[in-house]
Write an enzyme that holds these catalytic residues in place. Sequence first.
Site, PDB file in Angstrom:
ATOM      1  CG  ASP A  57     -42.325 -70.372 -18.305  1.00 17.53           C
ATOM      2  OD1 ASP A  57     -41.152 -70.758 -17.943  1.00 17.53           O
ATOM      3  OD2 ASP A  57     -42.763 -69.327 -18.152  1.00 17.53           O
ATOM      4  CE1 TYR A 145     -41.690 -60.328  -7.114  1.00 19.72           C
ATOM      5  CE2 TYR A 145     -41.652 -59.405  -5.147  1.00 19.72           C
ATOM      6  CZ  TYR A 145     -41.984 -60.249  -5.721  1.00 19.72           C
ATOM      7  OH  TYR A 145     -42.548 -61.342  -5.103  1.00 19.72           O
ATOM      8  CB  VAL A 188     -33.191 -61.470   7.380  1.00 19.58           C
ATOM      9  CG1 VAL A 188     -34.746 -61.269   7.758  1.00 19.58           C
ATOM     10  CG2 VAL A 188     -32.314 -61.131   8.013  1.00 19.58           C
ATOM     11  CB  ILE A 189     -35.995 -66.052   8.604  1.00 16.76           C
ATOM     12  CG1 ILE A 189     -36.445 -64.768   9.349  1.00 16.76           C
ATOM     13  CG2 ILE A 189     -35.947 -67.323   9.301  1.00 16.76           C
ATOM     14  CD1 ILE A 189     -37.931 -65.299   9.999  1.00 16.76           C
ATOM     15  NE  ARG A 212     -37.857 -55.577   6.277  1.00 14.17           N
ATOM     16  CZ  ARG A 212     -37.011 -54.079   6.496  1.00 14.17           C
ATOM     17  NH1 ARG A 212     -37.435 -53.515   7.556  1.00 14.17           N
ATOM     18  NH2 ARG A 212     -36.157 -53.860   5.691  1.00 14.17           N
TER      19      ARG A 212
HETATM   20  N1  UDP Z   1     -30.797 -58.316   6.948  1.00  9.15           N
HETATM   21  C1  UDP Z   1     -29.524 -58.295   7.704  1.00  9.15           C
HETATM   22  N2  UDP Z   1     -28.521 -59.139   7.206  1.00  9.15           N
HETATM   23  C2  UDP Z   1     -28.625 -59.756   5.947  1.00  9.15           C
HETATM   24  C3  UDP Z   1     -29.945 -60.003   5.498  1.00  9.15           C
HETATM   25  C4  UDP Z   1     -30.907 -58.981   5.788  1.00  9.15           C
HETATM   26  O1  UDP Z   1     -29.443 -57.597   8.499  1.00  9.15           O
HETATM   27  O2  UDP Z   1     -27.862 -60.717   5.860  1.00  9.15           O
HETATM   28  C5  UDP Z   1     -31.734 -57.336   7.067  1.00  9.15           C
HETATM   29  C6  UDP Z   1     -32.245 -56.380   6.092  1.00  9.15           C
HETATM   30  O3  UDP Z   1     -31.262 -55.093   5.980  1.00  9.15           O
HETATM   31  C7  UDP Z   1     -33.502 -56.055   6.353  1.00  9.15           C
HETATM   32  C8  UDP Z   1     -34.161 -57.189   6.979  1.00  9.15           C
HETATM   33  O4  UDP Z   1     -32.951 -57.995   7.376  1.00  9.15           O
HETATM   34  O5  UDP Z   1     -33.614 -54.734   7.342  1.00  9.15           O
HETATM   35  C9  UDP Z   1     -35.183 -58.013   6.190  1.00  9.15           C
HETATM   36  O6  UDP Z   1     -34.370 -58.081   4.885  1.00  9.15           O
HETATM   37  P1  UDP Z   1     -35.192 -59.180   3.716  1.00  9.15           P
HETATM   38  O7  UDP Z   1     -34.438 -59.086   2.407  1.00  9.15           O
HETATM   39  O8  UDP Z   1     -35.326 -60.589   4.401  1.00  9.15           O
HETATM   40  O9  UDP Z   1     -36.627 -58.484   3.620  1.00  9.15           O
HETATM   41  P2  UDP Z   1     -36.894 -57.018   3.106  1.00  9.15           P
HETATM   42  O10 UDP Z   1     -35.924 -56.071   3.715  1.00  9.15           O
HETATM   43  O11 UDP Z   1     -37.200 -57.055   1.801  1.00  9.15           O
HETATM   44  O12 UDP Z   1     -38.234 -56.733   3.878  1.00  9.15           O
END
Ligand code: UDP
Length: 314
Positions: A57, A145, A188-189, A212
Site C-alpha cells: 500500500d 477527491y 458512464v461508458i 464530456r
Molecule cells: N450519466 C448518465 N447516466 C448514468 C451515468 C452517468 O446519464 O447512468 C451522465 C452523467 O449525468 C454525466 C455524464 O453521464 O452527465 C458523465 O458521467 P460520469 O460519472 O461518467 O463522469 P463525470 O460527470 O464525472 O464527468
Amino acid sequence: MRDTRTAVVTGGAGFIGSHIVEALLVEGWEVRVVDNLVTGRSENLEKHQRLYVSTGDVRDRAFLTRAFRDCEVVFHLAASVGNKKSIDDPVLDAETNVLGTINVLEAARTGGVRKVVVSSSAGVFGELKTLPIREDHPLDPDSPYGCTKLCEEKLALAWTKLYGLEAVCLRYFNVFGRRQRFDAYGNVIPIFVFQALRGETLTVFGDGEQTRDFVHVSDVVAANLRAASRPGLSGAFNIGSGARISINELVRLIGKVSGLRLDVRYGPERPGDVRHSLADVGAARDGFGYAPSDGFERNLADYVEWAREEVRAR
Ligand code: UDP
C-alpha cells in the site's frame, strides 16, 4: 550505467496503470508494479520477464522505499478514485491520496528517482466556467477527491522546488477503454455498455445534451510515456481528447457499434453534474508532443468487444 531503465507504476494492476505497464514493457523498460490489489486485479497483468509485482500500500513508506531503489521514473496512479467514493469515505480518500503521495515523493527523493508522473483529474477545476478548459482555469474543487488530487499536484510540484525532483501532473478528463469495469462508482461508458449487453435499461440523467471529453486510455498511456521522456519537464497538464460528445450521442453510438436495440429512459439530472466539459490540450501538445487520436467510435467499438467477452465469461 545500467542498460535497462527501471520504472515503478503505483496502482499498476488497475485499469489505466496496467495499460502503462504494458507500454513500458514493449519499450524495453524493467517495470515494478506496486498495488494493494483492492481495486486493481492481478489478472490485468500478464507475466513478463521484466515485470515484478509487489503487493502493498502507498500508505506504507518503508515498502515504497524498497520498491523505488535504483528506479528512474515513477508513474503514480495508486489512489482512492472518484467523487462519490470520496464523499462516502473522505478519510480513506485523504489517507490514500495525500499521505500516499507524500510517501511516494519521499521514497522517490531518497531513492534518487529522476521523475514522478502523477495521475491527476479534471476534478481539480470544480465547477467549469469557461470552455475549453485551460490549465489556468480557476482551481475550485467541489468534492474531497478533487481537493486531494489538487493537493497531490501541489505536493509534487513543491518537491520539484525543494529537491529538484521532476514532477508532471496529468489531469485526466473522462478516460475509457478495455479493463474499465462497471462498479458502484463507475463512469458512464462502462455503466451504459454493460447495461446494454445485459439487456437492462439505460438511464440518462437530465436531457442528455450535457457533453464530456472522452479520452481513450491509449492516449493517456502515450501522455504518460511522453511526459516521462521529456528531461527537465515539470508542471500540470490537461489530458483529454480535445473533442466533446453529448450523452445522447454516446447512447446512439453504443447502439450503433453494438448492434443492440437499447432500452433508454430519462431521469432527473444528477445533482452537482457539470453541463459541459472539454479539455484544451495545447499545453500538453507544446510541452511533450501530446497528440490525441480521433477515433472515438472505433475505440468505443473496441471497448464493447472487450465488455462482451467479460459478460460472456461470467
Ligand atoms: N450519466 C448518465 N447516466 C448514468 C451515468 C452517468 O446519464 O447512468 C451522465 C452523467 O449525468 C454525466 C455524464 O453521464 O452527465 C458523465 O458521467 P460520469 O460519472 O461518467 O463522469 P463525470 O460527470 O464525472 O464527468
